[in-house]
Design an enzyme around this catalytic site. Structure first.
Site, short mmCIF file in Angstrom:
data_model
loop_
_atom_site.label_atom_id
_atom_site.label_comp_id
_atom_site.label_asym_id
_atom_site.label_seq_id
_atom_site.Cartn_x
_atom_site.Cartn_y
_atom_site.Cartn_z
N ARG A 34 0.85 -1.19 0.00
CA ARG A 34 0.00 0.00 0.00
C ARG A 34 0.88 1.23 0.00
NH1 ARG A 34 -3.19 -2.70 -1.66
NH2 ARG A 34 -5.30 -3.20 -0.96
N GLU A 63 -4.78 7.22 -4.95
CA GLU A 63 -4.87 6.53 -6.25
C GLU A 63 -6.11 6.98 -7.00
OE1 GLU A 63 -4.50 2.31 -5.60
OE2 GLU A 63 -2.46 2.51 -4.87
N HIS A 99 -1.44 0.13 -9.74
CA HIS A 99 -2.05 -0.86 -8.83
C HIS A 99 -2.47 -2.11 -9.61
CE1 HIS A 99 -4.23 -1.20 -4.72
NE2 HIS A 99 -3.92 -2.41 -5.18
N1 NAI Z 1 -0.78 -4.40 -5.25
C1 NAI Z 1 -1.79 -5.24 -5.23
O1 NAI Z 1 -2.57 -5.31 -6.17
C2 NAI Z 1 -1.95 -6.14 -4.08
C3 NAI Z 1 -1.57 -5.72 -2.84
N2 NAI Z 1 -1.72 -6.54 -1.77
C4 NAI Z 1 -1.28 -6.02 -0.50
O2 NAI Z 1 -0.16 -6.77 -0.07
C5 NAI Z 1 -0.11 -6.78 1.34
C6 NAI Z 1 0.09 -8.20 1.84
O3 NAI Z 1 -0.97 -9.03 1.45
P1 NAI Z 1 -1.01 -10.55 1.98
O4 NAI Z 1 0.36 -11.11 1.94
O5 NAI Z 1 -2.09 -11.22 1.25
O6 NAI Z 1 -1.46 -10.29 3.47
P2 NAI Z 1 -1.08 -11.21 4.72
O7 NAI Z 1 -2.00 -10.79 5.78
O8 NAI Z 1 -1.04 -12.64 4.33
O9 NAI Z 1 0.40 -10.75 5.09
C7 NAI Z 1 0.68 -9.55 5.71
C8 NAI Z 1 1.85 -9.81 6.64
O10 NAI Z 1 2.29 -8.56 7.15
C9 NAI Z 1 2.72 -8.79 8.47
N3 NAI Z 1 2.82 -7.55 9.20
C10 NAI Z 1 1.86 -6.87 9.88
N4 NAI Z 1 2.37 -5.79 10.46
C11 NAI Z 1 3.69 -5.77 10.15
C12 NAI Z 1 4.76 -4.91 10.47
N5 NAI Z 1 4.57 -3.82 11.23
N6 NAI Z 1 5.98 -5.20 9.99
C13 NAI Z 1 6.19 -6.28 9.21
N7 NAI Z 1 5.20 -7.15 8.90
C14 NAI Z 1 3.98 -6.89 9.35
C15 NAI Z 1 1.69 -9.74 9.02
O11 NAI Z 1 2.17 -10.43 10.15
C16 NAI Z 1 1.48 -10.66 7.85
O12 NAI Z 1 2.30 -11.79 7.93
C17 NAI Z 1 -1.41 -6.13 1.79
O13 NAI Z 1 -1.17 -4.76 2.07
C18 NAI Z 1 -2.29 -6.23 0.61
O14 NAI Z 1 -3.28 -5.28 0.62
C19 NAI Z 1 -2.20 -7.80 -1.89
C20 NAI Z 1 -2.62 -8.26 -3.09
C21 NAI Z 1 -2.54 -7.46 -4.28
O1 HPV Z 2 -6.00 -7.34 -2.87
C1 HPV Z 2 -5.41 -6.28 -2.64
O2 HPV Z 2 -5.06 -5.92 -1.50
C2 HPV Z 2 -5.13 -5.38 -3.73
O3 HPV Z 2 -4.46 -4.41 -3.53
C3 HPV Z 2 -5.71 -5.64 -5.04
O4 HPV Z 2 -6.44 -4.51 -5.36
P1 HPV Z 2 -7.50 -4.53 -6.55
O5 HPV Z 2 -8.52 -5.53 -6.19
O6 HPV Z 2 -6.76 -4.90 -7.77
O7 HPV Z 2 -8.04 -3.14 -6.59
#
Ligand code: NAI
Ligand code: HPV
Length: 605
Positions: free
Chosen positions: A293, A322, A341
Site C-alpha cells: 500500500r 490513487e 495498482h
Molecule cells: N498491489 C496489489 O494489487 C496487491 C496488494 N496486496 C497487499 O499486499 C499486502 C500483503 O498481502 P497478503 O500477503 O495477502 O497479506 P497477509 O495478511 O497474508 O500478510 C501480511 C503480513 O504482514 C505482516 N505484518 C503486519 N504488520 C507488520 C509490520 N509492522 N511489519 C512487518 N510485517 C507486518 C503480518 O504479520 C502478515 O504476515 C497487503 O497490504 C495487501 O493489501 C495484496 C494483493 C494485491
Molecule cells: O488485494 C489487494 O489488496 C489489492 O491491492 C488488489 O487490489 P485490486 O482488487 O486490484 O483493486
C-alpha cells in the site's frame, strides 16, 4: 451452584475479548427478522471454516440486491446472479454510492472504492455484507461496519501469486531499467550505456511482511539466487526457515538490504513505516519495491531519499492517493518505475478473486458459508453445529433474565457461567456470549444485536458481561452441562428469581436437543423454553397445578409444560408453566387472584 457429588468444582475465569464495536439503528431492527444467519471462515487453529453470524435478510421472499461497485470477473458475477439481483455500477461518486446503498443488501468493491462511515450510515440498516474482492481492507471503515452490524468479508488468497509475481516483475524491471529503456527506445533513442543495470543474484532482499504475498516473493527471490531476509513481528520463524529465509529485526532488515520489498498491510502501525529516519539508516543505493500500500511509505521522504541518492531506485505499484495526481513527484521521478495498482490484475487472479468473493458474499447473505470474515469473532463450524441448541438456550436465558428485572433497576452487570466437562480451550463461548447479549439487550432496546456487533453494543450500553467456566468431571461429549445467567445489582419483579447471593439467576440445560429452564433463583424447575413462560411462587400445597391449569384452559391457552420446584414440602414452591400463546390480561388476573399464589410473572421468550 448445583453440582453432583461426583463433580469437582473448578471455576475458571476466562478472558473476554470485546474486540467488536457497534451501535445499531432502530430501522435495521424493523427491517430485519430476528433470525441470525451464519457464515464461515477458515482459521489458523482449525483448518475447518469458522462461523460468524450476520443479520438475516429482511424480506424472506425477495432476492437480495448486490451492488458490484468495481469490475469483477465474469465467473463471480455469474455466481452472484444465480442468487441475487446484481447491480454493476462502476465509478460511482461518494454521493452516488451513498444514495444507492440504501437499496443494497451487499456491496462488492476492490481497492478503488471507499466504503466509509457515511456509506454505512446511508444504508439505513439494509447493508449486511461488504465484500472486498481482494486482500487489503484499508478502504473499508471496519469500525463503522462493525458498529452497523455489517459483516466484512474479503478474498484473501486468490490474488496472492499475482501480487508476488508483480513484485518480482517490478524488482527485475527496476534493476534492469526496463520501463525507462523501453520509453527511450520508443522515443527513437538507443541508450545502451545509460541503462546499465544491477544484478539480483547474490544481493540481499529484505521482505517486509512475511505473509501470503511476502513469502511467495521470498520463495521466488530465492530462486533468482538472492539472499532473502524478512521482517515480520507476527510470522512464525519455522515457516520462514522452511524456505530458507531468516526473520530479522526491522533495523537489521533495512540496514543490511540491497533491495527492500514491502508486503505488510496498511495499519496505523505500518503507516509511513519508511520515512526520513528509516531511509537515513539504509544502505546507500538501496532499491525499494512496493506492491503493498502506498501509505506504508512517506512519499515525500522517498522523493528526498531518491534525490539524495540514498535510494537508487523505487518500483511502485501503489500510492497514497490513487490515482496519483498528475504532478506526483514519485511518478515523474526518473528513478521510479510505476504501475497503476496492477498487483492483483491478472486474468487468472481476477477470475479467482471474483469467485472467492461471490461465494463469500452469497454465503453470508444466505446464512451459510462465507469464505472469510474480517470483523467478526470466529467459532469453528463443527463447534457451531453442536452448539446450536445451546445458542438458542443462551439467547432465551438472556431474554428471561432481563424480563425479571424490575423497571428502573438498570442492567449493568451480568455474569455468565458455563458448566462443562470440556477444557476451557475446547469450548468457544463467544457465540454464546453474543446470544446472551442479544437476549438481554433486544427486549429493552431498539437495537438489533448480532455476532458482529454484540460486544460493542454491550460496551456502548455500559453492560459488563463477565464469564466464568466451571470445569466438571465426566464426559466431555456434550459441550455444556448448563449455562447460568446472573444479573447483579438489580431488583426483580419476581422476588423468587433472586438467588441467595442477591442476583437474578436463571439456569438452563439442553435436554434431547431442546433448551430447558432448570433453575430460577434458588428454585429448581424444568420447563422447555418454547413459547412463553409463567412463573408463580406459591405455598406448596396440593391442587395448584390443576387450579392454574384450568384457568389457562378456560382462556383457551395451551399449556406445553409444567414443573414445580420447592424448597421443602409444604413450604414455598415455584411453578414454571410453559404456554404456547400469550394469556389474556383476564387470565393473568385470575392467576394472581389465586390465594396461595404470592407472586407471578409472565415472560415472553
Ligand atoms: N498491489 C496489489 O494489487 C496487491 C496488494 N496486496 C497487499 O499486499 C499486502 C500483503 O498481502 P497478503 O500477503 O495477502 O497479506 P497477509 O495478511 O497474508 O500478510 C501480511 C503480513 O504482514 C505482516 N505484518 C503486519 N504488520 C507488520 C509490520 N509492522 N511489519 C512487518 N510485517 C507486518 C503480518 O504479520 C502478515 O504476515 C497487503 O497490504 C495487501 O493489501 C495484496 C494483493 C494485491
Ligand atoms: O488485494 C489487494 O489488496 C489489492 O491491492 C488488489 O487490489 P485490486 O482488487 O486490484 O483493486
Amino acid at each position: 451452584m448445583a453440582t453432583s457429588a461426583s463433580q469437582t468444582l473448578r471455576t475458571t475465569s476466562f478472558l473476554k475479548t470485546p474486540s467488536l464495536s457497534l451501535s445499531s439503528s432502530s430501522s435495521s431492527r424493523q427491517s430485519l427478522s430476528s433470525a441470525f444467519s451464519v457464515a464461515l471462515r477458515p482459521s489458523r487453529r482449525f483448518s475447518k471454516p469458522l462461523v460468524v453470524i450476520v443479520k438475516a435478510s429482511g424480506s424472506l421472499d425477495a432476492k437480495p440486491t448486490v451492488l458490484v461497485a468495481e469490475k469483477l470477473g465474469e465467473a463471480g458475477l455469474k455466481l452472484l446472479k444465480e442468487f441475487a439481483n446484481v447491480d454493476c455500477s462502476y465509478n460511482l461518486s461518494p454521493e452516488e454510492l451513498c444514495t444507492k446503498i440504501s437499496l443494497c443488501d451487499a456491496i462488492i468493491v476492490r481497492s478503488g472504492t471507499k466504503v466509509s462511515r457515511e456509506v454505512f450510515e446511508s444504508s439505513g440498516g439494509r447493508l449486511k455484507v461488504v465484500g472486498r474482492a481482494g486482500v487489503g481492507i484499508d478502504n473499508v471503515d471496519l469500525a463503522a461496519a462493525t458498529e452497523h452490524g455489517c459483516l466484512v468479508v474479503n478474498a484473501p488468497t486468490a490474488n496472492t501469486v499475482a501480487a508476488a509475481e508483480h513484485g518480482i516483475a517490478l524488482l527485475a524491471a527496476m534493476a534492469r531499467n526496463v520501463a525507462q529503456a523501453d520509453a527511450s527506445v520508443k522515443a527513437g533513442k538507443w541508450q545502451r550505456n545509460k541503462y546499465v543495470g544491477v544484478s539480483l543474484v547474490g544481493k540481499t532482499l529484505a521482505v517486509m511482511g512475511f505473509g501470503k504475498v511476502g513469502s511467495e516473493v521470498a520463495r521466488r527471490a530465492k530462486g533468482l539466487g538472492m539472499h532473502v531476509i524478512s521482517h515480520d513481528p507476527y510470522a512464525p520463524a519455522d515457516r520462514a526457515r522452511a524456505i530458507g529465509v531468516e526473520l530479522v529485526s526491522f533495523d537489521q532488515a533495512i540496514t543490511t538490504a540491497d533491495f527492500i520489498s514491502l508486503h505488510m498491510p496498511l495499519t496505523p502501525t505500518t503507516s509511513k513505516i519508511l520515512n526520513d529516519d528509516t531511509f537515513a539508516k539504509m544502505k546507500k543505493g538501496v532499491r525499494i519495491v512496493n506492491v503493498a500500500r502506498g501509505g506504508v511509505i512517506d512519499e515525500d521522504a522517498l522523493v528526498r531519499a531518491l534525490d539524495a541518492g540514498i535510494v537508487a531506485q523505487a518500483a511502485l505499484d501503489v500510492f497514497t492517493k490513487e490515482p496519483p495526481p498528475a504532478d506526483n513527484k514519485l511518478v515523474l521521478h526518473e528513478n521510479v518505475t510505476a504501475t497503476p495498482h496492477l498487483g492483483a490484475s491478472t486474468m487468472e487472479a481476477q477470475e479467482g478473486v471474483a469467485i472467492e468473493i461471490a461465494e463469500a458474499v452469497v454465503g453470508a447473505l444466505r446464512g451459510e458459508l462465507a469464505a472469510t470474515a474480517v470483523n467478526a469473532p470466529m467459532v469453528p463450524a463443527e463447534v457451531l453445529s453442536e452448539l446450536k441448541p445451546y445458542v438458542i438456550l443462551a439467547e432465551k436465558l438472556g431474554r428471561l433474565a432481563v424480563q425479571l428485572v424490575a423497571g428502573g433497576s438498570g442492567v449493568k452487570t451480568v455474569k455468565v457461567t458455563y458448566a462443562s466437562a470440556r477444557a476451557p480451550d475446547d469450548l468457544d463461548t463467544r457465540l454464546l456470549r453474543a446470544m446472551i447479549t442479544k437476549g438481554i439487550i433486544e427486549p429493552i432496546s431498539s437495537v438489533f444485536v448480532n455476532l458482529v456487533n454484540a460486544d460493542f453494543t454491550a460496551k456502548q450500553r455500559g453492560l459488563r458481561i463477565s464469564e466464568e467456566r466451571i470445569v466438571l468431571d465426566g464426559s466431555p461429549e456434550s459441550p455444556l452441562d448448563f449455562i447460568q445467567v446472573q444479573i447483579a445489582n438489580v431488583e426483580s419483579k419476581f422476588a423468587s428469581a433472586i438467588s441467595e447471593s442477591g442476583e437474578i439467576k436463571v439456569e438452563g440445560r439442553v435436554k434431547d436437543g431442546i433448551p430447558h429452564l432448570t433453575r430460577v433463583g434458588s428454585f429448581e424447575v424444568d420447563v422447555s423454553l418454547e413459547g412463553s413462560i409463567i412463573l408463580c411462587r406459591q405455598v406448596d400445597q396440593p391442587g395448584m397445578i390443576g387450579t392454574v391449569g384450568s384457568i389457562l384452559g378456560e382462556e383457551n391457552v395451551n399449556v406445553s409444560f409444567m414443573s414445580v420446584g420447592r424448597i421443602a414440602p409444604r413450604k414455598q414452591a415455584v411453578m414454571a408453566i410453559g404456554v404456547d400463546d400469550q394469556p389474556s390480561k383476564q387470565a393473568l388476573k385470575k392467576i394472581g387472584e389465586v390465594s396461595a399464589i404470592e407472586e407471578f410473572v409472565f415472560l415472553k421468550l
